[in-house]
Design a protein around this motif. Structure first.
Motif, PDB file in Angstrom:
ATOM      1  N   GLU A 232      32.202  59.647 245.476  1.00 31.73           N
ATOM      2  CA  GLU A 232      31.622  60.842 246.097  1.00 31.73           C
ATOM      3  C   GLU A 232      32.583  62.028 246.203  1.00 31.73           C
ATOM      4  O   GLU A 232      32.288  63.006 246.863  1.00 31.73           O
ATOM      5  CB  GLU A 232      31.053  60.515 247.477  1.00 31.73           C
TER       6      GLU A 232
ATOM      7  N   SER B  95      32.111  66.898 248.913  1.00 29.37           N
ATOM      8  CA  SER B  95      30.900  66.073 248.974  1.00 29.37           C
ATOM      9  C   SER B  95      30.143  66.233 250.285  1.00 29.37           C
ATOM     10  O   SER B  95      28.942  66.033 250.335  1.00 29.37           O
ATOM     11  CB  SER B  95      31.261  64.604 248.750  1.00 29.37           C
ATOM     12  N   THR B  96      30.838  66.624 251.346  1.00 28.81           N
ATOM     13  CA  THR B  96      30.169  66.796 252.640  1.00 28.81           C
ATOM     14  C   THR B  96      29.605  68.202 252.830  1.00 28.81           C
ATOM     15  O   THR B  96      28.987  68.487 253.844  1.00 28.81           O
ATOM     16  CB  THR B  96      31.140  66.483 253.795  1.00 28.81           C
TER      17      THR B  96
END
Length: 176
Positions: free
Chosen positions: A141, A19-20
């Motif tokens: 997420e 997600s990052t």
């Protein structure tokens, strides 16, 4: 650094997109990932990043479709087939002193060999009945995929996402 969950090789590769962002943005990052997977890979010299990222996208598309029982994109299946075909497997015969043995080998440069190994592992996963059990983490997420060993498993890792969900639930119940 990498979320290695001990999943099949193609899933561990797909899980380098988190997600990052993307964890494989440099040749050094790819080399580090390959090093962490060395027990599951043939010895590899320098592997080119761009073809790996392209094949990773095809693996992701094929796994996402097949896990829910729909047809994977033909383009992805073709790319995986071509990667596998580029470095055919052969058996190298040798004498141990008492018997003839065969060792699986592929003749190719490091990148082609790596792509063929990934394609073969993906083919094994896609043709396995387990493909429909591949799940996406229910953590907020989280994009990671996993193959649950237990039918009630909901998170990629109970220590990471599972703990976050439990802590959030506890906080929500006790915030007043």
């Amino acid at each position: 650094m990498f979320p290695l969950l001990g999943e099949p090789l193609p899933i561990d590769l797909v899980n380098t997109r988190v997600s990052t962002g993307d964890l494989l943005t440099t040749p050094a990052a790819l080399a580090a990932w390959i090093d962490e997977q060395s027990d599951r890979l043939p010895p590899l010299a320098r592997v080119e990043l761009a073809p790996v990222l392209t094949l990773r996208d095809h693996i992701y598309a094929a796994v996402q479709a097949a896990r829910i029982g729909t047809a994977p994109p033909p383009k992805s299946l073709s790319a995986l087939t071509e990667a596998h075909r580029a470095a055919p497997l052969y058996g190298e015969l040798s004498w141990t002193g008492s018997a003839v043995t065969t060792t699986p080998r592929r003749a190719a440069d490091a990148t082609t060999l790596f792509l063929a190994t990934l394609a073969e592992a993906t083919a094994d996963l896609l043709t396995s009945p387990a493909i429909t059990k591949v799940s996406q983490c229910e953590g907020p997420e989280c994009l990671l995929l996993f193959l649950p060993a237990h039918p009630r498993r909901r998170w990629c890792s109970p220590k990471i996402c599972g703990n976050r969900v439990r802590v959030a639930r506890y906080y929500h119940r006790h915030k007043d």
